[in-house]
Motif scaffolding. Sequence first.
Motif, PDB file in Angstrom:
ATOM      1  N   MET A  58      46.426  41.284  43.966  1.00 23.11           N
ATOM      2  CA  MET A  58      46.102  40.733  45.278  1.00 23.11           C
ATOM      3  C   MET A  58      45.969  39.214  45.261  1.00 23.11           C
ATOM      4  O   MET A  58      46.067  38.566  46.303  1.00 23.11           O
ATOM      5  N   ASP A  60      47.959  36.870  44.241  1.00 23.40           N
ATOM      6  CA  ASP A  60      49.156  36.177  44.736  1.00 23.40           C
ATOM      7  C   ASP A  60      49.229  36.224  46.263  1.00 23.40           C
ATOM      8  O   ASP A  60      49.604  35.236  46.912  1.00 23.40           O
ATOM      9  N   LYS A  61      48.868  37.370  46.839  1.00 24.21           N
ATOM     10  CA  LYS A  61      48.915  37.498  48.301  1.00 24.21           C
ATOM     11  C   LYS A  61      47.881  36.601  48.966  1.00 24.21           C
ATOM     12  O   LYS A  61      48.147  35.991  50.016  1.00 24.21           O
ATOM     13  N   ARG A  65      48.335  33.242  51.468  1.00 19.98           N
ATOM     14  CA  ARG A  65      47.636  33.024  52.738  1.00 19.98           C
ATOM     15  C   ARG A  65      46.966  31.651  52.752  1.00 19.98           C
ATOM     16  O   ARG A  65      46.964  30.956  53.779  1.00 19.98           O
TER      17      ARG A  65
END
Length: 273
Positions: A58, A60-61, A65
């Motif tokens: 998560m 990287d996500k 953002r």
Amino acid sequence: MVATPIGNLGDITARALAVLSQADVIAAEDTRVTGQLLKQFGINTPMISVREHNEHSMADKIIARLAAGDTVAQVSDAGTPAVSDPGAVLAAAVHAAGFQVIPIPGASALTSALSASGFTCAHSLFYGFLPPKSKQRRDELAKVAELPYLTVFYEAPHRIADCVADMAAVFGPEREAVLARELTKTFETIRRAPLGQLAEWIANDSNQQRGEAVIVVNAAAPAEKAESSSYDALLTPLIAELPLKQAVALAQAISGAPRNALYERALELKKAE
């Protein structure tokens, strides 16, 4: 990194509420748990699940953002993220990507237990959770048993009785400690007593085997320094027959004296031969 209450919802800070309300997304350990907190304060910020098992994937996500200009608020189920909870992996990834990591201080079982312990030692060591099995747990306890610091442990309810019994065995039944259980909650219990008494009390009261616990163990008393020559009668015949390291190991097993002191004296005796 937003600290949330460890029990009493009144411990949420005004700053935490503002950050959670204004963030573009909340990265929650368990969205169901955080959802109840948000509902209590009328906060409708969307959530994503970031927990121990998906924190790497998560990251990287979340960094994507941040790169898009979003603000992400990280929370754990209770207390301060990354303190015996998920959060450190994500914070490290955000640092590495060049974005800012901002702590929003608040409730912490660690500092709450220390403040209520009444111990006056100025230094403390936060260990966190011990291994679940007794042998490994006692091995870890032995590593910190003689340190001149307060030592703070977290423990789950189903292991608290065995854990404190192991502490009494390793630290000694007379070493003082504090059990801080269910901090800030309805059945909060804070009791200070020698470890032997605490172990017996917990074993005989099933209510003390419920809820999350913090154990603060007092620092080891300063050991009286023995004269190095007092080891000579033991070391001299051993170093005459055995390699130095083996002689020191055997001397330590027999006497219980500090290994470093034995080794230093063994070197002196060896040079004097």
